[in-house]
Write a protein that holds these residues in place. Structure first.
Motif, mmCIF file in Angstrom:
data_model
loop_
_atom_site.group_PDB
_atom_site.id
_atom_site.type_symbol
_atom_site.label_atom_id
_atom_site.label_comp_id
_atom_site.label_asym_id
_atom_site.label_seq_id
_atom_site.Cartn_x
_atom_site.Cartn_y
_atom_site.Cartn_z
ATOM 1 N N ALA A 102 -4.137 -2.726 -9.604
ATOM 2 C CA ALA A 102 -5.483 -2.698 -10.009
ATOM 3 C C ALA A 102 -5.977 -1.233 -9.340
ATOM 4 C CB ALA A 102 -6.117 -3.708 -9.124
ATOM 5 N N LEU A 104 -9.595 0.311 -9.262
ATOM 6 C CA LEU A 104 -10.939 0.425 -9.371
ATOM 7 C C LEU A 104 -11.407 1.780 -8.871
ATOM 8 C CD1 LEU A 104 -11.549 -2.960 -7.411
ATOM 9 C CD2 LEU A 104 -11.216 -2.613 -9.842
ATOM 10 N N ARG A 108 -15.474 3.365 -14.048
ATOM 11 C CA ARG A 108 -14.628 2.707 -15.219
ATOM 12 C C ARG A 108 -15.203 1.347 -15.308
ATOM 13 N NH1 ARG A 108 -8.246 2.795 -14.340
ATOM 14 N NH2 ARG A 108 -8.695 4.799 -14.500
ATOM 15 N N GLY A 109 -15.383 1.075 -16.570
ATOM 16 C CA GLY A 109 -15.628 -0.332 -17.123
ATOM 17 C C GLY A 109 -17.260 -0.212 -17.302
ATOM 18 N N ARG A 130 -19.541 -2.440 -11.901
ATOM 19 C CA ARG A 130 -19.134 -2.466 -13.151
ATOM 20 C C ARG A 130 -18.583 -3.784 -13.404
ATOM 21 N NH1 ARG A 130 -20.588 2.319 -16.032
ATOM 22 N NH2 ARG A 130 -20.990 3.588 -14.445
ATOM 23 N N THR A 132 -15.419 -4.438 -14.271
ATOM 24 C CA THR A 132 -14.093 -4.500 -13.425
ATOM 25 C C THR A 132 -14.270 -4.871 -12.069
ATOM 26 O OG1 THR A 132 -14.293 -2.029 -13.218
ATOM 27 C CG2 THR A 132 -13.259 -2.685 -15.224
ATOM 28 N N HIS A 133 -15.346 -4.368 -11.537
ATOM 29 C CA HIS A 133 -15.513 -4.753 -9.921
ATOM 30 C C HIS A 133 -15.824 -6.230 -9.862
ATOM 31 C CE1 HIS A 133 -17.212 -0.324 -9.982
ATOM 32 N NE2 HIS A 133 -15.940 -0.156 -9.929
ATOM 33 N N ALA A 135 -14.805 -8.579 -11.849
ATOM 34 C CA ALA A 135 -13.728 -9.322 -12.118
ATOM 35 C C ALA A 135 -12.683 -9.182 -11.114
ATOM 36 C CB ALA A 135 -13.088 -8.522 -13.397
#
Length: 321
Positions: A102, A104, A108-109, A130, A132-133, A135
């Motif tokens: 991963a 982060l 990003r996202g 985001r 992604t964070h 998730a």
């Protein structure tokens, strides 16, 4: 009498001694002087409105289970509350706390449309969280769901000897290239303090990152040694090998730098530092005195609880909340 080394620790000096841990309106009384404990409870109840909850089973999210050969500490209730807050009570579990590889970053996202829940759960990337964070947070919570009953065991037969370990991930943050310090402390064979924290300043060389990590570790080490001394536990010989290793390593590196035999990054780091010439090169490291500045009161009281529980169990003391 209040401890000089932590505002939550109070000591009653008698032949047997009594220890009181206080955090806001929660307290633990530890000791093997039953009459002294009863007198203390009666005195406190006259001054403050309080409830005697009996044998210690729960304190600040820590669930304590006693057995004949030691005790277990888990945080199943606290973890269950987090899962309920995130709506993951009936979710599947995963085998790792974070996905493999991963990566982060702050940008990003896609941005979260409603970041309120995210900000209640974590303390990183708060300004513009985001998807992604989020998730990654959900993945970690699913891991917690599968490990609700995992915890720490503290043996009643543990020798009260302090061990320290430290390491650093140099320039590991892909965004700002800051390094991350990691350390852990064991009393006997049992974990009492650990932390992984990004370093405040950006450093150019791996050696400097190691020094920063060693300084943080030494600060925590001194605090723990002073606490143990306050609690009547001698640590005079427990951590001297760690300090000796640091002194020897520093001396060898400085001498290597002065002779031109050190690696390039070590030479560049060490030469600008103030050195004292008195027959041989020496160096000193400044360590802050008192509780570690990077530790929150909540973290410190949890460390205090684990130290006192382990000490009390090894000495057969009573634990009352």
């Amino acid at each position: 009498m209040a401890s000089h080394y932590d505002f939550a620790l109070f000591l009653r000096r008698t032949d047997k001694g009594t220890i009181l841990l206080l955090y806001v309106d929660d307290m633990i009384i530890i000791g093997d002087d039953l009459n002294g404990i009863q007198e203390l409870k009666e005195f406190l109840s006259q001054e403050f409105e309080m409830n005697d909850l009996g044998h210690l089973n729960y304190f600040l999210g820590l669930e304590i289970t006693h057995c004949t050969n030691g005790l277990y500490i888990i945080q199943a209730k606290y973890a269950s509350e987090l899962l309920s807050q995130a709506g993951l009570t009936n979710s599947k579990t995963v085998d790792t706390p974070i996905e493999l590889n991963a990566n982060l970053t702050p940008s990003r996202g896609k941005p979260l449309s409603n970041p309120s829940l995210y900000r209640c759960l974590v303390s990183q990337y708060l300004s513009t969280p985001r998807l992604t964070h989020y998730a990654a947070v959900l993945h970690s919570l699913q891991y917690l769901k599968g490990t609700l009953l995992h915890g720490l065991f503290y043996s009643a037969q543990s020798p009260l000897i302090l061990h320290a370990f430290s390491n650093v991930d140099w320039a590991g943050d892909p965004t700002n290239r800051k390094s991350t310090t990691g350390y852990c402390f064991l009393l006997g064979s049992f974990l009492i303090s650990w932390q992984s924290k990004k370093q405040t300043h950006l450093v150019r060389f791996s050696t400097e990152a190691e020094y920063c990590a060693f300084t943080d570790t030494t600060s925590e080490l001194l605090w723990l040694r002073w606490l143990l001394k306050d609690l009547g536990v001698s640590t005079s010989s427990a951590t001297s090998p760690l300090l000796l290793l640091f002194i020897v390593t520093t001396r060898v590196m400085i001498e290597s730098a002065s002779e031109g035999t050190a690696d390039e990054d070590e030479t560049l780091l060490l030469l600008p530092r103030p050195l004292e010439l008195e027959g041989s090169l020496t160096a000193s490291v400044s360590v802050s005195i008192g509780s570690p500045s990077s530790s929150s009161p909540g973290r410190r009281i949890c460390i205090l609880v684990m130290v006192c529980l382990l000490m009390a169990k090894s000495r057969g003391m009573r634990l009352i909340s």
